[in-house]
Design a protein around this motif. Structure first.
Motif, PDB file in Angstrom:
ATOM      1  N   ARG A   8      47.307  29.823  43.291  1.00 32.89           N
ATOM      2  CA  ARG A   8      46.899  30.076  41.900  1.00 32.89           C
ATOM      3  C   ARG A   8      45.426  30.478  41.827  1.00 32.89           C
ATOM      4  N   GLU A   9      44.581  29.784  42.590  1.00 34.23           N
ATOM      5  CA  GLU A   9      43.154  30.113  42.580  1.00 34.23           C
ATOM      6  C   GLU A   9      42.907  31.515  43.136  1.00 34.23           C
ATOM      7  N   LYS A  12      43.831  34.026  40.462  1.00 34.23           N
ATOM      8  CA  LYS A  12      42.795  34.133  39.431  1.00 34.23           C
ATOM      9  C   LYS A  12      41.586  34.921  39.929  1.00 34.23           C
ATOM     10  N   ASP A  15      42.509  38.582  40.190  1.00 39.68           N
ATOM     11  CA  ASP A  15      42.666  39.140  38.844  1.00 39.68           C
ATOM     12  C   ASP A  15      41.312  39.422  38.190  1.00 39.68           C
ATOM     13  N   SER A  16      40.344  38.557  38.415  1.00 44.61           N
ATOM     14  CA  SER A  16      39.038  38.740  37.774  1.00 44.61           C
ATOM     15  C   SER A  16      38.122  39.695  38.546  1.00 44.61           C
ATOM     16  N   PRO A  59      53.333  33.208  38.301  1.00 39.89           N
ATOM     17  CA  PRO A  59      51.913  33.474  38.101  1.00 39.89           C
ATOM     18  C   PRO A  59      51.533  34.924  38.382  1.00 39.89           C
ATOM     19  N   PRO A  63      48.675  37.609  35.531  1.00 41.07           N
ATOM     20  CA  PRO A  63      47.400  38.300  35.456  1.00 41.07           C
ATOM     21  C   PRO A  63      47.320  39.342  34.348  1.00 41.07           C
ATOM     22  N   PRO A  66      46.413  37.081  30.939  1.00 41.02           N
ATOM     23  CA  PRO A  66      45.062  36.580  30.721  1.00 41.02           C
ATOM     24  C   PRO A  66      44.074  37.660  30.305  1.00 41.02           C
ATOM     25  N   VAL A  95      35.729  25.948  39.152  1.00 47.72           N
ATOM     26  CA  VAL A  95      37.129  26.317  39.014  1.00 47.72           C
ATOM     27  C   VAL A  95      37.951  25.161  39.576  1.00 47.72           C
ATOM     28  N   GLU A 154      38.339  27.443  34.458  1.00 45.30           N
ATOM     29  CA  GLU A 154      37.385  28.348  35.108  1.00 45.30           C
ATOM     30  C   GLU A 154      35.984  27.754  35.055  1.00 45.30           C
ATOM     31  N   GLN A 157      34.091  27.266  31.534  1.00 45.82           N
ATOM     32  CA  GLN A 157      35.064  27.182  30.439  1.00 45.82           C
ATOM     33  C   GLN A 157      34.827  25.909  29.634  1.00 45.82           C
TER      34      GLN A 157
END
Length: 165
Positions: A8-9, A12, A15-16, A59, A63, A66, A95, A154, A157
């Motif tokens: 998952r990390e 993320k 994706d970013s 998941p 992406p 989000p 994170v 994140e 956040q």
């Protein structure tokens, strides 16, 4: 073998970032991610990987969501701060996974309406099997809990809104 949290990390982070494809291999286990939902696979020498592959597929589609929901999340968090300058955000320093209590059987560290001090522990953020206690760093009253228990958070956040004293 990869853990779901690690995958998952990685999702993320990819994706970013501006990269379109990512491949990571450790001890014969391999994760390959491609943006836009084209390819997402996990390969490992053991048969146990079947569950992560199935969970990985959900998941992988996320992406796309989000990117559209991130601005929506920032707008509500910013609105209360503009309306009331005494509201303070307690933010995640890393994170990880947000936990409201030290273990599933214990009550939450804090809830809406609780008074907190500078060193009051308000939650735990788990990152790579390390459980980091997060302190309020402000005196006041918890007005809102912005994250659900077990949710990924994140860096930076907002987790809580506190009416500072």
């Amino acid at each position: 073998m990869f853990k779901i949290q690690e995958i998952r990390e990685i999702i993320k982070l990819v994706d970013s970032s501006s990269i379109d494809e990512f491949v990571y291999e450790v001890d014969g286990a391999k994760v390959k991610l491609k943006k836009n939902g084209v390819v997402t696979e996990t390969v490992a020498p053991k048969n146990e990987v079947v569950a992560p592959v199935v969970q990985q597929s959900a998941p992988a589609a996320a992406p796309v969501a989000p990117a559209t929901s991130a601005p929506a999340e920032e707008a509500p968090a910013a609105a209360p701060t503009n309306n009331d300058s005494s509201l303070h955000k307690i933010v995640s320093p890393m994170v990880g996974t947000f936990y409201q209590s030290p273990n599933p059987d214990s009550p939450a560290y804090v809830k809406v309406g609780d008074k907190v001090g500078n060193e009051t522990i308000v939650c735990i953020v788990e990152a790579m099997k390390l459980f980091n206690e997060i302190e309020a760093e402000v005196q006041g009253e918890i007005v809102e809990v912005l994250v659900k228990d077990g949710e990924l958070v994140e860096y930076g956040q907002p987790l809580f809104l506190v009416k500072a004293e």
